[in-house]
Design a protein around this motif. Sequence first.
Motif, short mmCIF file in Angstrom:
data_model
loop_
_atom_site.label_atom_id
_atom_site.label_comp_id
_atom_site.label_asym_id
_atom_site.label_seq_id
_atom_site.Cartn_x
_atom_site.Cartn_y
_atom_site.Cartn_z
N TYR A 23 0.84 -1.20 0.00
CA TYR A 23 0.00 0.00 0.00
C TYR A 23 0.87 1.25 0.00
N GLU A 76 -10.73 5.31 -8.20
CA GLU A 76 -10.75 3.86 -8.40
C GLU A 76 -9.38 3.23 -8.14
N GLU A 77 -8.32 3.88 -8.63
CA GLU A 77 -6.97 3.34 -8.42
C GLU A 77 -6.62 3.34 -6.93
N TYR A 78 -7.00 4.42 -6.23
CA TYR A 78 -6.73 4.46 -4.79
C TYR A 78 -7.53 3.37 -4.06
N GLN A 79 -8.78 3.21 -4.39
CA GLN A 79 -9.59 2.20 -3.71
C GLN A 79 -9.06 0.79 -3.97
N THR A 80 -8.56 0.53 -5.17
CA THR A 80 -7.94 -0.77 -5.46
C THR A 80 -6.69 -0.95 -4.61
N LEU A 81 -5.85 0.08 -4.54
CA LEU A 81 -4.64 0.03 -3.72
C LEU A 81 -4.99 -0.17 -2.25
N SER A 82 -6.08 0.42 -1.80
CA SER A 82 -6.48 0.33 -0.40
C SER A 82 -6.73 -1.09 0.07
N GLU A 83 -6.95 -2.01 -0.86
CA GLU A 83 -7.14 -3.40 -0.47
C GLU A 83 -5.92 -3.93 0.28
#
Length: 104
Positions: A23, A76-83
């Motif tokens: 992350y 969207e890219e941040y939310q994917t990274l947040s995983e």
Amino acid sequence: MSDVAVYMIANLVVHDADEYRKYEKGFFPILKRFGGEFLTFDDKHENLEGDSQLEGRVIIFKFPSEELAKQWYADEEYQTLSEFRRAGTTLKSLTMVHGLPPRL
């Protein structure tokens, strides 16, 4: 309040450092894309008064405006990274604090 900076205060507990590092590696380029600036983090913060619920790591960063902060969070890219953050930490809070308006 769209013309004032906002400060983001995150409090999380890291339980899987390897996942959290994934992350961290992707965090800064996305932060910068939205005009964000990393200010500091502290793993050994100290409460001087009151009933603090903070534990683990406290992170402070800022954006030029509330709009950019919300765009960053919804990205969207941040939310994917947040995983990776979700897999490696327990997020206690993510708080947005408005700065003072510009002085004339």
